[in-house]
Scaffold this active site. Structure first.
Site, PDB file in Angstrom:
ATOM      1  N   LYS A 174       1.024  -1.195  -0.065  1.00  0.00           N
ATOM      2  CA  LYS A 174      -0.179   0.047  -0.104  1.00  0.00           C
ATOM      3  C   LYS A 174       0.750   1.176  -0.059  1.00  0.00           C
ATOM      4  CE  LYS A 174      -2.038   2.941   1.909  1.00  0.00           C
ATOM      5  NZ  LYS A 174      -1.941   4.328   1.514  1.00  0.00           N
ATOM      6  N   GLU A 248       9.978   2.044  10.280  1.00  0.00           N
ATOM      7  CA  GLU A 248      11.161   3.004  10.528  1.00  0.00           C
ATOM      8  C   GLU A 248      10.417   4.447  10.346  1.00  0.00           C
ATOM      9  OE1 GLU A 248      12.990   5.847   8.279  1.00  0.00           O
ATOM     10  OE2 GLU A 248      13.072   4.456   6.602  1.00  0.00           O
ATOM     11  N   CYS A 282      13.921  11.480   5.853  1.00  0.00           N
ATOM     12  CA  CYS A 282      13.702  11.035   7.309  1.00  0.00           C
ATOM     13  C   CYS A 282      15.009  11.381   7.839  1.00  0.00           C
ATOM     14  CB  CYS A 282      13.036   9.799   7.715  1.00  0.00           C
ATOM     15  SG  CYS A 282      13.756   8.445   6.608  1.00  0.00           S
ATOM     16  N   GLU A 376      10.185  17.352  13.382  1.00  0.00           N
ATOM     17  CA  GLU A 376      10.578  16.946  11.961  1.00  0.00           C
ATOM     18  C   GLU A 376       9.861  17.932  11.032  1.00  0.00           C
ATOM     19  OE1 GLU A 376      11.384  12.898   9.598  1.00  0.00           O
ATOM     20  OE2 GLU A 376       9.409  12.987  10.704  1.00  0.00           O
TER      21      GLU A 376
END
Length: 474
Positions: A174, A248, A282, A376
């Site tokens: 997905k 992750e 990331c 972030e």
């Protein structure tokens, strides 16, 4: 253009006919209509994967035969590099030439590496008493739910699919809703490579489809790359069925530049770490800490390099910085330039440009508790902060709930080893950035995730180890 699911070897629309528009971040116009999965579509995909695993040939093939098909899959990806690169650029705005020349070969290499690793990995045999023999089998786990992000759509999808398939599992992929195109292409290429129907299924859609997938009790493994918030929800869903998960998640990478660093090397790699993929990484080195003795010189050179980066059309080979990937993400990133998010920091260079473009932005004098320093951002915004001693630099680098990546720039071997050992991070790069050895474990600590993948770590996640102890007549 119509982009469809790939379920049980068939390209198909959604059962209820639902669709959505795939938006090109550069033109801000729809360039494709995408099938939007409902719970029924997810059910069909999991059923196809379950049948292919329980009754099909894939998990029963030898490693060499599976490996041959996976190498053929990689061949086809390389043959379709232009198509896959264009898909990445149109879906999320990254420079198309870079996607075709870097992301596609790297994605193909994921299949080549794990095809060979599965074939060559040796099951452990343990020393035994006379008359006894003990060994470990690594058996296919079953159906894998793989949920991949939008920032490296092809590369991170293949990072999950390749080891899962190499070890004989079947997969339901997905992808992120904003980047469906390359996933649909590799769903087709898998069939063209001779991989049996139902082994790789692709369902397209939004988070509701992913939630249904991760809650399905027929799923045996869940691998996810994305935000920490979604990762917590997936961990909860997996716990309900005792399904192992590999997560992750986000990052807020630190980058320590010491006064004994080679500044040519440090500036070059730090620019890449901060602004590659328009900062939508990331692993990005978004918190730069520079020792006081070289702070002024480093900052001057870093700013000049940032200002030299070319913004523009992803189809132009000279473009280094494309638009941000979506309207929603653009709004999030530019919000971090508001005074309440920067804490009154100084904007040395950068800021808003046009449409969904943000210029490489460098902030100084950033308070340690400012949201832009703590959260972030996932965009081309980097903070630069001086530090005095090695101990202070390590303390600042570790002052984060995340722990996915860190960098150290120093010509001192002892310092490099010492600081790398002191950093709380799953990955530390010394005098470089984003150099990957696929044999090595990859993952993070804290809010950056759970588990590791890569090499034998992927083997252990995507298999069920079985110990066999046998009495042998002597």
């Amino acid at each position: 253009m119509k982009i469809q699911h790939v379920i049980g070897g068939v390209e198909t629309d959604s059962t209820d006919g639902a669709t959505y528009d795939d938006i090109d971040p550069f033109t801000q116009q729809s360039h494709a209509t995408v099938a939007r999965a409902s719970a029924s579509d997810v059910d069909l995909a999991v059923a196809a994967a379950r049948t292919a695993f329980d009754e099909g040939p894939w998990p029963r093939m030898g490693f060499a035969e599976r490996g041959r098909l996976l190498h053929r899959f990689a061949d086809l990806m390389e043959e379709h590099a232009a198509e896959l690169g264009e898909a990445e650029g149109r879906d999320m705005g990254k420079p198309i030439a870079a996607a075709a020349s870097h992301d596609v070969p790297r994605s193909a290499q994921n299949f080549r590496f794990f095809a060979d690793h599965a074939r060559l990995a040796v099951a452990e045999a343990l020393p035994s008493d006379i008359g006894m023999h003990t060994y470990t089998r690594y058996e296919s786990a079953g159906v894998v739910a793989a949920i991949s992000p939008w920032n490296f759509p092809l590369m991170l999808a293949t990072w999950k699919i390749a080891p899962a398939l190499a070890w004989g599992n079947t997969v339901v992929l997905k992808p992120a809703e904003d980047t469906p195109r390359s996933a649909a292409i590799i769903g087709r290429l898998a069939l063209a490579a001779g991989i049996p129907e139902g082994v790789l299924n692709v369902v397209l859609g939004f988070g509701d489809a992913g939630a249904v997938l991760t809650r399905d009790p027929r799923v045996d493994r869940i691998t996810f790359t994305g935000s920490s918030v979604t990762g917590r929800a997936i961990a909860t869903a997996g716990a309900a069925n005792l399904t192992p998960v590999s997560l992750e998640l986000g990052g807020k990478g630190s980058n320590l530049v010491f006064d004994d660093a080679d500044l040519d090397v440090a500036v070059d790699w730090s620019i890449r770490a901060a602004f590659s993929n328009t900062g939508q990484v990331c692993l990005a080195g978004s918190r730069l800490y520079v020792q006081q003795g070289v702070y002024d010189e480093f900052l001057s050179r870093f700013v000049s390099a940032a200002e030299a980066m070319t913004l523009g059309d992803p189809s132009d080979p000279s473009t280094a910085i494309g638009p941000l990937a979506s309207a929603k993400h653009y709004a999030k990133v530019v919000g971090y330039l508001e005074p309440e998010k920067t804490g009154g920091a100084t904007v040395v260079t950068g800021g808003l440009d046009h449409d969904w473009f943000v210029r490489p932005t460098v902030l100084t004098d950033v308070p340690a508790d400012a949201p832009v320093q703590r959260e972030e951002v996932f965009g081309p915004i980097v903070t630069v902060t001086p530090f005095a001693t090695e101990q202070e630099g390590v303390r600042l680098a570790n002052d984060t709930p995340y722990g996915l990546s860190a960098m150290v720039f120093s010509e001192g071997l002892n310092r490099a080893h010492r600081v790398a050992g002191a950093l709380r991070s799953g990955n530390v790069w010394v005098n470089c950035f984003f150099v990957r050895d696929l044999r090595a474990p990859f993952g993070g600590v804290g809010d950056s995730g759970l588990g590791r993948e890569g090499g034998t770590f992927s083997r252990e996640f995507f298999t069920e180890p079985k110990t066999v102890s046998m009495r042998v007549a002597v």
